[in-house]
Motif scaffolding. Structure first.
Motif, PDB file in Angstrom:
ATOM      1  N   ARG A 191       8.237  10.597  -1.225  1.00 30.40           N
ATOM      2  CA  ARG A 191       6.870  11.035  -0.984  1.00 30.40           C
ATOM      3  C   ARG A 191       5.908   9.966  -1.480  1.00 30.40           C
ATOM      4  O   ARG A 191       6.231   9.241  -2.431  1.00 30.40           O
ATOM      5  CB  ARG A 191       6.596  12.339  -1.754  1.00 30.40           C
ATOM      6  N   PRO A 192       4.724   9.854  -0.859  1.00 31.63           N
ATOM      7  CA  PRO A 192       3.735   8.898  -1.378  1.00 31.63           C
ATOM      8  C   PRO A 192       3.353   9.282  -2.801  1.00 31.63           C
ATOM      9  O   PRO A 192       3.073  10.461  -3.074  1.00 31.63           O
ATOM     10  CB  PRO A 192       2.542   9.067  -0.423  1.00 31.63           C
ATOM     11  N   GLN A 193       3.351   8.330  -3.707  1.00 31.48           N
ATOM     12  CA  GLN A 193       3.013   8.566  -5.113  1.00 31.48           C
ATOM     13  C   GLN A 193       2.214   7.385  -5.626  1.00 31.48           C
ATOM     14  O   GLN A 193       2.380   6.260  -5.139  1.00 31.48           O
ATOM     15  CB  GLN A 193       4.284   8.724  -5.956  1.00 31.48           C
ATOM     16  N   SER A 194       1.399   7.621  -6.640  1.00 26.71           N
ATOM     17  CA  SER A 194       0.630   6.526  -7.235  1.00 26.71           C
ATOM     18  C   SER A 194       1.572   5.523  -7.874  1.00 26.71           C
ATOM     19  O   SER A 194       2.730   5.843  -8.197  1.00 26.71           O
ATOM     20  CB  SER A 194      -0.318   7.078  -8.305  1.00 26.71           C
ATOM     21  N   LEU A 195       1.079   4.319  -8.081  1.00 31.86           N
ATOM     22  CA  LEU A 195       1.875   3.274  -8.722  1.00 31.86           C
ATOM     23  C   LEU A 195       2.327   3.741 -10.102  1.00 31.86           C
ATOM     24  O   LEU A 195       3.493   3.549 -10.482  1.00 31.86           O
ATOM     25  CB  LEU A 195       1.027   1.992  -8.810  1.00 31.86           C
ATOM     26  N   GLU A 196       1.433   4.387 -10.847  1.00 35.56           N
ATOM     27  CA  GLU A 196       1.762   4.834 -12.209  1.00 35.56           C
ATOM     28  C   GLU A 196       2.914   5.847 -12.187  1.00 35.56           C
ATOM     29  O   GLU A 196       3.827   5.798 -13.003  1.00 35.56           O
ATOM     30  CB  GLU A 196       0.531   5.475 -12.877  1.00 35.56           C
ATOM     31  N   THR A 197       2.857   6.772 -11.228  1.00 33.14           N
ATOM     32  CA  THR A 197       3.915   7.779 -11.112  1.00 33.14           C
ATOM     33  C   THR A 197       5.246   7.135 -10.749  1.00 33.14           C
ATOM     34  O   THR A 197       6.301   7.498 -11.283  1.00 33.14           O
ATOM     35  CB  THR A 197       3.519   8.832 -10.050  1.00 33.14           C
ATOM     36  N   ARG A 198       5.179   6.143  -9.859  1.00 33.30           N
ATOM     37  CA  ARG A 198       6.423   5.458  -9.469  1.00 33.30           C
ATOM     38  C   ARG A 198       7.015   4.666 -10.635  1.00 33.30           C
ATOM     39  O   ARG A 198       8.227   4.636 -10.825  1.00 33.30           O
ATOM     40  CB  ARG A 198       6.157   4.555  -8.267  1.00 33.30           C
ATOM     41  N   ILE A 199       6.152   4.013 -11.412  1.00 32.49           N
ATOM     42  CA  ILE A 199       6.633   3.264 -12.579  1.00 32.49           C
ATOM     43  C   ILE A 199       7.340   4.210 -13.554  1.00 32.49           C
ATOM     44  O   ILE A 199       8.454   3.937 -14.021  1.00 32.49           O
ATOM     45  CB  ILE A 199       5.453   2.535 -13.277  1.00 32.49           C
ATOM     46  N   ALA A 200       6.709   5.350 -13.833  1.00 31.07           N
ATOM     47  CA  ALA A 200       7.297   6.313 -14.773  1.00 31.07           C
ATOM     48  C   ALA A 200       8.630   6.851 -14.241  1.00 31.07           C
ATOM     49  O   ALA A 200       9.606   6.984 -14.992  1.00 31.07           O
ATOM     50  CB  ALA A 200       6.312   7.457 -15.021  1.00 31.07           C
ATOM     51  N   GLY A 201       8.695   7.129 -12.948  1.00 31.72           N
ATOM     52  CA  GLY A 201       9.933   7.639 -12.349  1.00 31.72           C
ATOM     53  C   GLY A 201      11.048   6.607 -12.399  1.00 31.72           C
ATOM     54  O   GLY A 201      12.219   6.939 -12.654  1.00 31.72           O
ATOM     55  N   ALA A 202      10.700   5.348 -12.173  1.00 32.85           N
ATOM     56  CA  ALA A 202      11.705   4.280 -12.199  1.00 32.85           C
ATOM     57  C   ALA A 202      12.263   4.107 -13.611  1.00 32.85           C
ATOM     58  O   ALA A 202      13.477   3.925 -13.795  1.00 32.85           O
ATOM     59  CB  ALA A 202      11.087   2.977 -11.690  1.00 32.85           C
ATOM     60  N   ILE A 203      11.395   4.183 -14.615  1.00 35.02           N
ATOM     61  CA  ILE A 203      11.850   4.068 -16.012  1.00 35.02           C
ATOM     62  C   ILE A 203      12.825   5.199 -16.343  1.00 35.02           C
ATOM     63  O   ILE A 203      13.880   4.978 -16.945  1.00 35.02           O
ATOM     64  CB  ILE A 203      10.634   4.071 -16.973  1.00 35.02           C
ATOM     65  N   ARG A 204      12.482   6.420 -15.898  1.00 37.96           N
ATOM     66  CA  ARG A 204      13.383   7.563 -16.152  1.00 37.96           C
ATOM     67  C   ARG A 204      14.742   7.355 -15.472  1.00 37.96           C
ATOM     68  O   ARG A 204      15.785   7.650 -16.046  1.00 37.96           O
ATOM     69  CB  ARG A 204      12.745   8.858 -15.646  1.00 37.96           C
ATOM     70  N   ALA A 205      14.729   6.841 -14.251  1.00 39.09           N
ATOM     71  CA  ALA A 205      15.983   6.645 -13.508  1.00 39.09           C
ATOM     72  C   ALA A 205      16.882   5.640 -14.217  1.00 39.09           C
ATOM     73  O   ALA A 205      18.102   5.828 -14.307  1.00 39.09           O
ATOM     74  CB  ALA A 205      15.676   6.185 -12.081  1.00 39.09           C
ATOM     75  N   VAL A 206      16.302   4.564 -14.745  1.00 32.58           N
ATOM     76  CA  VAL A 206      17.122   3.550 -15.435  1.00 32.58           C
ATOM     77  C   VAL A 206      17.686   4.132 -16.737  1.00 32.58           C
ATOM     78  O   VAL A 206      18.843   3.874 -17.097  1.00 32.58           O
ATOM     79  CB  VAL A 206      16.300   2.272 -15.706  1.00 32.58           C
TER      80      VAL A 206
ATOM     81  N   PHE B 271       7.001  -1.953 -14.631  1.00 27.42           N
ATOM     82  CA  PHE B 271       8.179  -1.074 -14.779  1.00 27.42           C
ATOM     83  C   PHE B 271       9.309  -1.793 -15.504  1.00 27.42           C
ATOM     84  O   PHE B 271       9.891  -1.271 -16.469  1.00 27.42           O
ATOM     85  CB  PHE B 271       8.637  -0.571 -13.403  1.00 27.42           C
ATOM     86  N   LEU B 272       9.612  -3.013 -15.062  1.00 25.97           N
ATOM     87  CA  LEU B 272      10.749  -3.740 -15.638  1.00 25.97           C
ATOM     88  C   LEU B 272      10.551  -3.993 -17.129  1.00 25.97           C
ATOM     89  O   LEU B 272      11.504  -3.914 -17.912  1.00 25.97           O
ATOM     90  CB  LEU B 272      10.953  -5.065 -14.896  1.00 25.97           C
ATOM     91  N   LYS B 273       9.310  -4.278 -17.518  1.00 28.13           N
ATOM     92  CA  LYS B 273       9.048  -4.560 -18.942  1.00 28.13           C
ATOM     93  C   LYS B 273       9.365  -3.357 -19.824  1.00 28.13           C
ATOM     94  O   LYS B 273       9.650  -3.521 -21.006  1.00 28.13           O
ATOM     95  CB  LYS B 273       7.594  -5.013 -19.129  1.00 28.13           C
ATOM     96  N   ASP B 274       9.316  -2.151 -19.249  1.00 25.93           N
ATOM     97  CA  ASP B 274       9.633  -0.934 -20.016  1.00 25.93           C
ATOM     98  C   ASP B 274      10.979  -0.334 -19.618  1.00 25.93           C
ATOM     99  O   ASP B 274      11.272   0.818 -19.946  1.00 25.93           O
ATOM    100  CB  ASP B 274       8.527   0.111 -19.801  1.00 25.93           C
ATOM    101  N   SER B 275      11.785  -1.109 -18.905  1.00 28.61           N
ATOM    102  CA  SER B 275      13.033  -0.557 -18.361  1.00 28.61           C
ATOM    103  C   SER B 275      14.191  -0.628 -19.344  1.00 28.61           C
ATOM    104  O   SER B 275      15.238  -0.029 -19.109  1.00 28.61           O
ATOM    105  CB  SER B 275      13.417  -1.320 -17.082  1.00 28.61           C
ATOM    106  N   GLY B 276      14.030  -1.417 -20.406  1.00 27.16           N
ATOM    107  CA  GLY B 276      15.140  -1.617 -21.343  1.00 27.16           C
ATOM    108  C   GLY B 276      16.063  -2.753 -20.968  1.00 27.16           C
ATOM    109  O   GLY B 276      16.959  -3.103 -21.745  1.00 27.16           O
TER     110      GLY B 276
END
Lengths: 200, 200
Positions: free
Chosen positions: A96-111, A145-150
């Motif tokens: 679904r279309p999501q803001s950049l901030e929401t996508r960054i947070a979701g990507a961090i959770r997935a990693v 996102f990558l900077k907070d991905s671990g």
């Protein structure tokens, strides 16, 4: 929609043919969901965009398990307007279309949820969202996102370097590819992953 | 303006360290014009855009001369807005705006004049002109050039395959990088070159 990867495996060993042929068995579980073809330069994997990085991870882990210094190099693409629509590429989950901030947070959770493999790797990649004139915003969002991905390593010219366990590293690559750039647009990703390097 | 390449050499040999270190001497003639730095994943070459493919050709020819199956993989970039301007990247010849047809004809002439090396290679690459929404026109123009370049191999998904003598093949890559995409804009190129492949 068309999505896939041209990937190559480079074992730095006199037995590179044996290692490549053995490692390709790791793609067998993906053959029912993907079209896979090999020539002298690369193996083409065409399938759902969510399957590409898991397939590359399993292929690479097979080669790295030999202990040999090996590299996976890949050109990954989704939504190229020069490629035909193909039902085999239908995404498993329609985003679904999501803001950049929401996508960054979701990507961090997935990693954070990615299964660890016990195999340390180094990787570098470039993300190319093609077409929109605000493409650098998507790239900068991906870097945030990558900077907070671990698994962030360092910023390099033309690419970003990751390091860590192959599980979260490939998960971070997967998220970069799926969550940044236009939802239905053309995104390419140019990837290098290395294991067992003597200078690593 | 910033231009350069992150390049990696993969000799499929137990002696890969020796082959890489020996081959890197081929970059010595370029060190006065380029900034060259190596880490565990790649060698960065930053310099005038016209110097990048000659440097990669000479590096690759050094490794291929060992007879070992070897691959050069590179991420090449010019005009990235995320990189700083750098005087070392000043183009030797400032290109003038020209029609696509004129650029195609000029690129074909340049490849025809390329010095032959006696080393057959296979290559595949993707060209990414970033930003303009008519980027596919530039890509199709580049493919039209390649089809008449004398080193065209086949169209593959996500990339174009070249084959022939390393001299004209690297000249065709150089022309693809310099002559297509916005003149002062952001263009990336994702490259694989292979020599001495047993399946070639």
């Amino acid at each position: 929609m068309y999505s896939g990867a041209q990937l190559s495996l480079y074992p730095m060993s006199d037995d590179y043919v044996g290692i490549i042929l053995e490692s390709l068995h790791a793609l067998d579980p993906y053959r029912s969901q993907c079209r896979i073809e090999t020539d002298d330069l690369s193996t083409l994997v065409v399938g759902p965009p969510e399957q590409l990085f898991p397939a590359m991870r399993d292929l690479f882990l097979g080669a790295a398990a030999t202990g040999c210094h090996c590299v996976l190099s890949a050109t990954v693409s989704r939504g190229c307007p020069g490629e035909p629509d193909d039902a085999i590429c239908t995404p498993r989950t329609v985003p679904r279309p999501q803001s950049l901030e929401t996508r960054i947070a979701g990507a961090i959770r997935a990693v954070a949820k990615a299964e660890r493999t016990g195999r340390p790797v180094a990787a570098q990649f470039s993300l190319y969202p093609l077409g929109p004139d605000d493409y650098m915003d998507e790239i900068y969002g991906c870097i945030a996102f990558l900077k907070d991905s671990g698994v962030y390593g360092i910023a390099k010219n033309f690419c970003t370097k990751l390091r860590g366990d192959a599980g979260p590293v490939f998960a971070a690559l997967n998220e970069s590819f799926l969550s940044f750039g236009p939802l239905d647009g053309h995104v390419a990703l140019d990837l290098t992953v290395s294991a067992n390097s003597p200078t690593g």
